[in-house]
Design a protein around this motif. Sequence first.
Motif, PDB file in Angstrom:
ATOM      1  N   GLU B 346       0.833  -1.213   0.000  1.00  0.00           N
ATOM      2  CA  GLU B 346       0.000   0.000   0.000  1.00  0.00           C
ATOM      3  C   GLU B 346       0.861   1.254   0.000  1.00  0.00           C
ATOM      4  O   GLU B 346       0.606   2.222  -0.764  1.00  0.00           O
ATOM      5  CB  GLU B 346      -0.893   0.011   1.240  1.00  0.00           C
ATOM      6  N   LYS B 349       2.220   1.762  -3.265  1.00  0.00           N
ATOM      7  CA  LYS B 349       1.166   2.282  -4.143  1.00  0.00           C
ATOM      8  C   LYS B 349       0.999   3.795  -3.934  1.00  0.00           C
ATOM      9  O   LYS B 349       0.975   4.593  -4.899  1.00  0.00           O
ATOM     10  CB  LYS B 349      -0.161   1.592  -3.822  1.00  0.00           C
ATOM     11  N   ASN B 350       0.959   4.105  -2.620  1.00  0.00           N
ATOM     12  CA  ASN B 350       0.790   5.534  -2.293  1.00  0.00           C
ATOM     13  C   ASN B 350       1.949   6.345  -2.836  1.00  0.00           C
ATOM     14  O   ASN B 350       1.754   7.422  -3.434  1.00  0.00           O
ATOM     15  CB  ASN B 350       0.737   5.729  -0.779  1.00  0.00           C
ATOM     16  N   ALA B 352       3.838   5.577  -5.279  1.00  0.00           N
ATOM     17  CA  ALA B 352       3.755   5.643  -6.730  1.00  0.00           C
ATOM     18  C   ALA B 352       2.778   6.750  -7.161  1.00  0.00           C
ATOM     19  O   ALA B 352       3.068   7.539  -8.065  1.00  0.00           O
ATOM     20  CB  ALA B 352       3.315   4.290  -7.272  1.00  0.00           C
ATOM     21  N   LYS B 353       1.644   6.744  -6.427  1.00  0.00           N
ATOM     22  CA  LYS B 353       0.630   7.772  -6.740  1.00  0.00           C
ATOM     23  C   LYS B 353       1.216   9.163  -6.596  1.00  0.00           C
ATOM     24  O   LYS B 353       1.070  10.034  -7.465  1.00  0.00           O
ATOM     25  CB  LYS B 353      -0.560   7.638  -5.776  1.00  0.00           C
ATOM     26  N   LYS B 354       1.962   9.302  -5.471  1.00  0.00           N
ATOM     27  CA  LYS B 354       2.547  10.608  -5.179  1.00  0.00           C
ATOM     28  C   LYS B 354       3.547  10.981  -6.278  1.00  0.00           C
ATOM     29  O   LYS B 354       3.542  12.124  -6.802  1.00  0.00           O
ATOM     30  CB  LYS B 354       3.267  10.501  -3.816  1.00  0.00           C
ATOM     31  N   ASN B 355       4.358   9.918  -6.637  1.00  0.00           N
ATOM     32  CA  ASN B 355       5.380  10.174  -7.653  1.00  0.00           C
ATOM     33  C   ASN B 355       4.725  10.612  -8.968  1.00  0.00           C
ATOM     34  O   ASN B 355       5.192  11.536  -9.643  1.00  0.00           O
ATOM     35  CB  ASN B 355       6.218   8.921  -7.888  1.00  0.00           C
ATOM     36  N   LYS B 356       3.660   9.878  -9.264  1.00  0.00           N
ATOM     37  CA  LYS B 356       2.952  10.200 -10.520  1.00  0.00           C
ATOM     38  C   LYS B 356       2.468  11.642 -10.477  1.00  0.00           C
ATOM     39  O   LYS B 356       2.612  12.392 -11.440  1.00  0.00           O
ATOM     40  CB  LYS B 356       1.734   9.276 -10.720  1.00  0.00           C
ATOM     41  N   ARG B 357       1.944  11.945  -9.276  1.00  0.00           N
ATOM     42  CA  ARG B 357       1.454  13.323  -9.158  1.00  0.00           C
ATOM     43  C   ARG B 357       2.592  14.317  -9.361  1.00  0.00           C
ATOM     44  O   ARG B 357       2.437  15.311 -10.090  1.00  0.00           O
ATOM     45  CB  ARG B 357       0.830  13.519  -7.764  1.00  0.00           C
ATOM     46  N   ASP B 388       1.786  10.351 -19.215  1.00  0.00           N
ATOM     47  CA  ASP B 388       1.080   9.135 -18.747  1.00  0.00           C
ATOM     48  C   ASP B 388       1.653   7.907 -19.408  1.00  0.00           C
ATOM     49  O   ASP B 388       1.815   6.847 -18.765  1.00  0.00           O
ATOM     50  CB  ASP B 388      -0.421   9.256 -19.058  1.00  0.00           C
ATOM     51  N   THR B 392       3.214   4.794 -17.468  1.00  0.00           N
ATOM     52  CA  THR B 392       2.768   3.389 -17.601  1.00  0.00           C
ATOM     53  C   THR B 392       3.909   2.496 -18.032  1.00  0.00           C
ATOM     54  O   THR B 392       3.913   1.288 -17.738  1.00  0.00           O
ATOM     55  CB  THR B 392       1.627   3.256 -18.630  1.00  0.00           C
ATOM     56  N   ASN B 396       7.749   1.258 -10.582  1.00  0.00           N
ATOM     57  CA  ASN B 396       7.711   2.191  -9.445  1.00  0.00           C
ATOM     58  C   ASN B 396       9.069   2.767  -9.112  1.00  0.00           C
ATOM     59  O   ASN B 396       9.181   3.962  -8.808  1.00  0.00           O
ATOM     60  CB  ASN B 396       7.187   1.476  -8.203  1.00  0.00           C
TER      61      ASN B 396
END
Lengths: 565, 441
Positions: B346, B349-350, B352-357, B388, B392, B396
């Motif tokens: 998790e 994941k978080n 990764a989300k942050k990184n993506k952001r 994006d 993809t 990570n």
Amino acid sequence: MSEEEAPDSRVCIGVSFGNSYSSIAYTAADGKTEVIANEDGDRQIPSILSYVSGEEFNGNQAKAQLVRNPENTVVCFRDFLGREFKDIDPTPCHTSAHPISQDSTIAFNICDDDSGNAHPVSISTITTRHLARLKASASDYLGRNVTHAVLTVPTNFTPAQQEALKACAAEAKISILHFIHEPISSLLAYDARSPDTASPSDKNVVVVDIGATRSDVTVVASRGGIYTILATQHDYDTAGTQLDSVLIDHFAKAFLQKHKTSTDPRTTPRSLAKMKLECENVKKHLSLSTSATFSVESLVSGLDFTLTINRSRYELLASKHFQALGRLVLAGVTKAGLDPLDVSEIVMAGGSSHTPRIASAIAALFPEETRVFSPATDNNAVNPSEAAARGAAIQASLIAEFEEKDIEESVHAVVTSTPHLEATVGLVGAGDSFLPVVLKDTPVPVRKTVTVAAPKDGGDVLVRIAEGERAIDVTVAEKVEKKTNGAKTDDEDSDEASESDDEPEEIRKVVWKATKPVAEAGVAGVKKGGKVEVQISVHADLTVHVQIREVGGKGGVRGTVEASS
Amino acid sequence: MPHTFTLPSLPEGWSADKNFKAIGSLSKPSQRIIEPVGPHFLAHARRKRHKRTFSEDERIQAQNNVKKTEDDDEGDISEPEDPVMLQRDAKDWKGQDHYAVLGLSKYRWRATEEQVRKAHRKKVLKHHPDKKAAAGGSEDDSFFKCIQKATEILLDPTKRRQWDSVDEAADVEPPTKKETQKGNFYRLWGRVFDAEGRFSRNQPVPKLGDENSTKPEVEDFYNFWYTFDSWRTFEYQDEDVPDDNENRDQKRHVERKNANARKKKKTEDTARLRHLVDDALALDERIKKFKQAEHAQRNKKRLEREAEEKRVAEEAVKAKEAAARAAVEKAEAEKAGKAETKKAKEAAKNAAKKNKRVVRGAVKEANYFAGAGDAPAKQVEAVLNEVDLIITKIDNEELAGLKAKLDGKTKAEEIKGIFAEEVKRLVGAGTLKEGEAKVLA
């Protein structure tokens, strides 16, 4: 209601517990001594125990097991009792169970139960079982429970060995009243049946005890029925088993001659055991008859062997051993400070004493007058195998009534340790002849009375008391007139004082000489042809009381000689 | 003997006080041990212990011997005589106590023949009718006849056995159960068996022994008593057979009756004895002891085996428990591990989300590479699509690396350079095709 009275229920037997054979005897109330046979009918019971899958055999039954079951058969254990392993000679056990050391005592590694596993059985257990068997045999025979016993032991048995033996006997529910020495016991067996038991004569006796594993010579001074051991000799190399091995060698050689390809029967244990048993029988037969037959079935690898031997052949073969025994006896006599001339009796004991040649060989060393008691030389001799047991039974009957405390006190050194005269005391007669009255080695206090002739014409008589000594007069015998000599050397023990025919070159005889005067006395007015009675009493402190009177006369002379301080 | 030895005559001029003079003394003795064997030694020991001289000892021994024989004579018959017994009629001899008549009631069946003889002599001396007459009494010889009858019976072995068989005074009553429970079992029953033993044909009779007797001894004892061979007979109690020749039938009848009575009594006696032995056996503590010992012996092996089995079973249970515990622990550990990984996932994941952001934010920061002023929508869309796409295509970690590179970068050139570099790397790695990211290249 009848009140139970405790009758004196002590039944006391005499036991001779030997290394090879034991015997038991009982003296009944009428004074007759009987040697008791065990259930097999043997009066000499081999001291052997054998175990076959938990079953115990004793005596001759056990002896037979020596062939088939030697490793569980225990022999010759008496001498091991109370000893340490380092002190014992295990040779006699070579062909049976071997002794091993077990916490300061001796044990035999045997299998005595049906477990099939050998484990050490201590010497005291073995002895206890043997004594219990003897006790059972005696109890069966007498119909009463045997409670007490007098046991014979060799003269060199140590106090520790006696203690051990006593403990074993107690285990077997026999309380031992008294230990007596084997030679003394044998001597007692003879003396008890001699006609003059009330006032026995003074004599020196040699007791020759030839057993199976050892020979003992004991020189005993017997003074008025009291015995003092003067010297002992022990020989472990000349005894019954050596005589057996002479026969074994003889028969083995004969067998090998006949069967040249066969192995020597002495090399296989079983053949040797068979030969041993048979040779012992042959030896016993040869003591009774002039020839005997050796016969063993399947001696070696199925070969039977039979051969007859006559007595002279055997005597020739064993002569070496007979001579050795003769030397042993002489050594004992010399050790006691005696001469063969001083010995008036020889008592033969132990199984091998049946052999006629041994008795005659020993007799030849002593003057003719010396009596030799053995079956070969005396028809009335006590069976040498039984003598010790008989003596023990006689002693048992004497002390059976005594309290144990009484016995203990009586055998204490306070009583037994006694001063013995160092010189013979006697009378000096006409022509300086000497008449011994109280012999050397007599324990004091002692009282002796002699009656002597006064001069032919009577009148006043001089009685001189002196110490004397015995000398041996050696003369070359060519023209010796017996009579003149006899008159000079008159002597109380006249049987010692004449010539011996065996050595014609030399005649040895006893001559008495007065050495140290002790007292003089005069008796007045003795009748013609009268006699004088002299009584000499020596007290424990060596004070001498003398009492002299004419036989049939009145009054008399009394006097005292003080001891030297 | 010294017949040739003669004493010399007294020389002339010899004189001494009381005709005796001491000249010397004896030589020093040697100390030796005498053998404590034989009758003469015993005499020596006696003298030495009591410090007697020869003559004293002879005198005392002589006295003792005399006393001994006197004692023997007196000893046997010191029993007082019952006056009632003295009045007995000799005709009733069957009823008399023969031992008491002779003064032997102390000995009874133990009395020897010799004792009977002596006792008889003593009684005769005392009760002979002539003596009574001489003392002035009546010439009543009935007790004398009793004495003669008693002696006749006791000196005849057959008759004595018949009498002993019915001698009730010699019987010992068996103790009751209560009496034996006071610990007197061996003493009380011992007396009973001693008394019963007198009837045994087999002598000696084994003793009851005591609590220390061994099992074979006890077994022998009871075997002996269960196979008891008794000589007891009851002829003594027979009815008198009429001694006339006239009535033969009557005589035979009585004889038959006697024989039957004897048989019956004998059977009763055997039963009585058996009963008695049964009683003793039942009360004998030793039997119980041996049974217990035997039982223990027999059960020893079984108990050992059972103990072994029990031990094995316990061990198995223990092992099972240990295994179960281990399994539980393992499961718990696994569970904890799973939660951990879930959390990490998790977090990843978080992140990764942050990184993506951050990555997306970086392009926004760079104003979508449109330079100054608002970026056209087309440009924005193309840039975002390509970002994006890159996101993809990378995992990570690469994303985190890209984010780290972009962190703090605000200048559009720098950011573009970083993206161009990333696209180039991705194209080089083959994950991105040439021309797919045109804007960021």
